[in-house]
Design an enzyme around this catalytic site. Structure first.
Site, PDB file in Angstrom:
ATOM      1  N   GLY A  12      -6.477   9.695   0.684  1.00  0.00           N
ATOM      2  CA  GLY A  12      -5.869   9.235  -0.699  1.00  0.00           C
ATOM      3  C   GLY A  12      -6.981   9.158  -1.690  1.00  0.00           C
ATOM      4  N   GLN A  13      -6.706   9.033  -2.956  1.00  0.00           N
ATOM      5  CA  GLN A  13      -7.943   9.185  -4.221  1.00  0.00           C
ATOM      6  C   GLN A  13      -8.847   8.064  -3.840  1.00  0.00           C
ATOM      7  OE1 GLN A  13      -6.080  10.111  -8.147  1.00  0.00           O
ATOM      8  NE2 GLN A  13      -4.373   8.636  -7.246  1.00  0.00           N
ATOM      9  N   ASP A  40      -1.625   4.671  11.582  1.00  0.00           N
ATOM     10  CA  ASP A  40      -0.216   4.959  10.680  1.00  0.00           C
ATOM     11  C   ASP A  40       0.077   3.295  10.391  1.00  0.00           C
ATOM     12  OD1 ASP A  40       2.123   5.168   9.763  1.00  0.00           O
ATOM     13  OD2 ASP A  40       2.770   6.164  11.233  1.00  0.00           O
ATOM     14  N   LEU A  41       0.112   3.008   9.096  1.00  0.00           N
ATOM     15  CA  LEU A  41       0.441   1.710   8.823  1.00  0.00           C
ATOM     16  C   LEU A  41       1.859   1.369   8.901  1.00  0.00           C
ATOM     17  CD1 LEU A  41      -1.919   0.901   5.654  1.00  0.00           C
ATOM     18  CD2 LEU A  41      -2.295   0.547   7.987  1.00  0.00           C
ATOM     19  N   ALA A  64      -1.800   3.296   1.285  1.00  0.00           N
ATOM     20  CA  ALA A  64      -0.331   2.575   0.642  1.00  0.00           C
ATOM     21  C   ALA A  64       0.644   3.663   0.661  1.00  0.00           C
ATOM     22  CB  ALA A  64      -0.572   1.838  -0.805  1.00  0.00           C
ATOM     23  N   TYR A  65       1.830   2.975   0.561  1.00  0.00           N
ATOM     24  CA  TYR A  65       3.087   3.946   0.106  1.00  0.00           C
ATOM     25  C   TYR A  65       2.995   3.905  -1.341  1.00  0.00           C
ATOM     26  CZ  TYR A  65       7.902   5.677  -0.272  1.00  0.00           C
ATOM     27  OH  TYR A  65       8.827   6.285  -0.454  1.00  0.00           O
ATOM     28  N   TYR A 129       8.384  -0.353  -5.356  1.00  0.00           N
ATOM     29  CA  TYR A 129       6.872  -0.387  -5.108  1.00  0.00           C
ATOM     30  C   TYR A 129       6.187  -1.499  -5.637  1.00  0.00           C
ATOM     31  CZ  TYR A 129       2.059   1.305  -5.951  1.00  0.00           C
ATOM     32  OH  TYR A 129       0.611   1.421  -6.089  1.00  0.00           O
TER      33      TYR A 129
HETATM   34  N1  LIG Z   1      -2.406   5.919  -8.008  1.00  0.00           N
HETATM   35  C1  LIG Z   1      -2.305   4.888  -8.843  1.00  0.00           C
HETATM   36  O1  LIG Z   1      -2.097   5.097  -9.957  1.00  0.00           O
HETATM   37  C2  LIG Z   1      -2.414   3.457  -8.387  1.00  0.00           C
HETATM   38  C3  LIG Z   1      -2.104   2.247  -9.349  1.00  0.00           C
HETATM   39  C4  LIG Z   1      -2.004   1.004  -8.784  1.00  0.00           C
HETATM   40  C5  LIG Z   1      -2.592   0.820  -7.816  1.00  0.00           C
HETATM   41  N2  LIG Z   1      -2.872   1.709  -6.737  1.00  0.00           N
HETATM   42  C6  LIG Z   1      -3.192   1.331  -5.334  1.00  0.00           C
HETATM   43  O2  LIG Z   1      -4.569   1.721  -5.120  1.00  0.00           O
HETATM   44  C7  LIG Z   1      -4.666   2.062  -3.785  1.00  0.00           C
HETATM   45  C8  LIG Z   1      -5.123   3.533  -3.474  1.00  0.00           C
HETATM   46  O3  LIG Z   1      -4.202   4.256  -4.401  1.00  0.00           O
HETATM   47  P1  LIG Z   1      -4.296   5.697  -4.295  1.00  0.00           P
HETATM   48  O4  LIG Z   1      -4.285   6.313  -5.894  1.00  0.00           O
HETATM   49  O5  LIG Z   1      -5.711   6.214  -3.864  1.00  0.00           O
HETATM   50  O6  LIG Z   1      -3.331   6.419  -3.317  1.00  0.00           O
HETATM   51  P2  LIG Z   1      -2.904   7.635  -2.935  1.00  0.00           P
HETATM   52  O7  LIG Z   1      -3.882   8.666  -3.469  1.00  0.00           O
HETATM   53  O8  LIG Z   1      -1.460   7.923  -3.252  1.00  0.00           O
HETATM   54  O9  LIG Z   1      -3.221   7.495  -1.149  1.00  0.00           O
HETATM   55  C9  LIG Z   1      -2.613   6.846  -0.518  1.00  0.00           C
HETATM   56  C10 LIG Z   1      -3.044   6.985   1.028  1.00  0.00           C
HETATM   57  O10 LIG Z   1      -2.231   6.180   1.833  1.00  0.00           O
HETATM   58  C11 LIG Z   1      -1.783   6.924   2.865  1.00  0.00           C
HETATM   59  N3  LIG Z   1      -0.624   6.518   3.412  1.00  0.00           N
HETATM   60  C12 LIG Z   1       0.530   6.402   3.086  1.00  0.00           C
HETATM   61  N4  LIG Z   1       1.365   5.935   4.199  1.00  0.00           N
HETATM   62  C13 LIG Z   1       0.545   5.816   5.111  1.00  0.00           C
HETATM   63  C14 LIG Z   1       0.613   5.098   6.446  1.00  0.00           C
HETATM   64  N5  LIG Z   1       1.946   4.879   6.698  1.00  0.00           N
HETATM   65  N6  LIG Z   1      -0.536   5.194   7.235  1.00  0.00           N
HETATM   66  C15 LIG Z   1      -1.554   5.089   7.017  1.00  0.00           C
HETATM   67  N7  LIG Z   1      -1.757   5.856   5.702  1.00  0.00           N
HETATM   68  C16 LIG Z   1      -0.804   6.075   4.906  1.00  0.00           C
HETATM   69  C17 LIG Z   1      -1.619   8.359   2.219  1.00  0.00           C
HETATM   70  O11 LIG Z   1      -1.629   9.293   3.410  1.00  0.00           O
HETATM   71  P3  LIG Z   1      -1.529  10.924   3.115  1.00  0.00           P
HETATM   72  O12 LIG Z   1      -2.547  11.365   2.388  1.00  0.00           O
HETATM   73  O13 LIG Z   1      -1.334  11.460   4.658  1.00  0.00           O
HETATM   74  O14 LIG Z   1      -0.041  11.101   2.493  1.00  0.00           O
HETATM   75  C18 LIG Z   1      -2.848   8.555   1.223  1.00  0.00           C
HETATM   76  O15 LIG Z   1      -3.974   9.148   1.740  1.00  0.00           O
HETATM   77  C19 LIG Z   1      -3.268   1.820  -3.272  1.00  0.00           C
HETATM   78  O16 LIG Z   1      -3.063   0.554  -2.632  1.00  0.00           O
HETATM   79  C20 LIG Z   1      -2.220   1.888  -4.406  1.00  0.00           C
HETATM   80  O17 LIG Z   1      -1.146   1.017  -4.247  1.00  0.00           O
HETATM   81  C21 LIG Z   1      -2.853   3.037  -7.089  1.00  0.00           C
END
Ligand SMILES: NC(=O)c1ccc[n+]([C@@H]2O[C@H](COP(=O)([O-])OP(=O)(O)OC[C@H]3O[C@@H](n4cnc5c(N)ncnc54)[C@H](OP(=O)(O)O)[C@@H]3O)[C@@H](O)[C@H]2O)c1
Length: 302
Positions: A12-13, A40-41, A64-65, A129
């Site tokens: 993830g990012q 796998d969460l 996260a999802y 979400y």
């Molecule tokens: N993106 C945003 O704008 C945003 C905004 C507010 C808060 N957040 C929070 O910030 C955090 C990081 O977000 P991000 O942007 O880095 O998210 P992201 O790029 O969507 O990455 C999420 C990661 O979680 C993994 N994941 C999904 N389901 C999973 C599972 N069952 N078991 C293990 N891993 C799993 C995904 O795996 P895969 O690569 O295999 O799919 C992905 O690598 C999260 O908690 C998110 O809720 C994000």
């Protein structure tokens, strides 16, 4: 300093930026960095088994999802990953006397406040979400371990799928873009998050627990963010002797004109005063981080 850090979601990012930052650091810490295939969460039993085998003294959970619209029709899966898993991680951390750093979202708020949100403002998620992420926070708290929950927002970066990358693609394909202008927030780069996290880890064992906002400083609408992405990208392209992006006009539209399955808060502004007060961390302006992310994207495409 920590002996062994377990990091989730490294594709993830935020997970990727954290892994790169931790690997580049001089910390005398063993890093166990896992992707979804290794942890796998959605699988409660696997979470317990992996944590018990690794025995970290710090768990960092950016996984996260995050498919906000899809979550509206996948409640159970989103709930198990975003709500149940953080509680299990906390319980397993408790068995090991370990600490937990977890990430949450601006989508826990309803967006009706007129100023930036404070951590103790009332929550009222508008989407599945947001509800599952809030339930994740609530699952951690009663376990009573030392924990930090960082609510971030509008995350993007050179790595991963995000708004910046989408705008760059659309801007190279279309002359006119229509972008929502009535949602306010702070674009936050995954590297700015990772840099803040490294400062927190450098400070040693954290003495406080609770929720912290963690976003870049400044504010923008999605429309203003799109304008900035195109402007800064065109400047970089000019310096590289390339022609500008195809896009000529970016038009503001309202949320009503861009309907999505999940409702989003109109105001996603998060006050980061508590982060400054407790950790002495001042976040860079979003435009400064945007230039860095675009530069590294351009450098990797050269
Ligand atoms: N993106 C945003 O704008 C945003 C905004 C507010 C808060 N957040 C929070 O910030 C955090 C990081 O977000 P991000 O942007 O880095 O998210 P992201 O790029 O969507 O990455 C999420 C990661 O979680 C993994 N994941 C999904 N389901 C999973 C599972 N069952 N078991 C293990 N891993 C799993 C995904 O795996 P895969 O690569 O295999 O799919 C992905 O690598 C999260 O908690 C998110 O809720 C994000």
């Amino acid at each position: 300093m920590y002996q062994k850090i377990l990091l989730t979601g490294i594709n993830g990012q935020v997970g990727h930026s954290l892994q790169v930052a931790l690997q580049a650091s001089q910390f005398p810490t063993e890093l166990i960095a896992l992707d979804r295939t290794q942890l796998d969460l959605a699988n409660a039993e696997q979470i317990r088994e992996v944590v018990r085998t690794i025995q970290p003294d710090l768990i960092i959970n950016p996984a996260a999802y995050t498919a906000v619209d899809k979550a509206e029709s996948e409640y159970d899966l989103a709930y198990s990953i975003n709500a149940i898993a953080p509680g299990i991680l906390a319980e397993e951390a408790a068995r090991l006397n370990a600490k937990l750093i977890h990430f949450s979202t601006d989508y826990v708020y309803n967006g009706r406040k007129l100023e930036a949100y404070q951590e103790d403002d009332a929550t009222q998620p508008l989407s599945v979400y947001g509800k599952t992420k809030l339930a994740g926070e609530e699952a951690i708290r009663p376990v009573g371990i030392p924990h930090l929950i960082f609510r971030t927002a509008w995350v993007y970066g050179a790595y991963g799928k995000n708004f910046m990358k989408t705008i760059l693609r659309l801007a190279s394909e279309q002359e006119t873009l229509y972008i929502v202008a009535d949602q306010m927030g702070t674009p936050t780069s995954s590297n700015a998050i990772a840099e803040a996290m490294m400062q927190i880890l450098q400070q040693g064992d954290f003495k406080v627990s609770g929720v912290y906002h963690l976003v870049n400083s400044g504010q923008a609408s999605w429309f203003e963010f799109a304008q900035a992405i195109v402007e800064e990208s065109n400047m970089l392209r000019q310096r590289e002797g390339k022609t500008g992006l195809l896009v000529k006009h970016i038009q503001p539209i309202s949320t009503d004109q861009y309907p999505t399955p999940a409702r989003r808060p109109a105001n996603s502004l998060l006050d980061t005063g508590k982060l400054l007060q407790d950790f002495d961390i001042e976040m860079p302006h979003w435009r400064e981080s945007l230039i860095k992310e675009l530069s590294s994207l351009h450098a990797s495409n050269l």
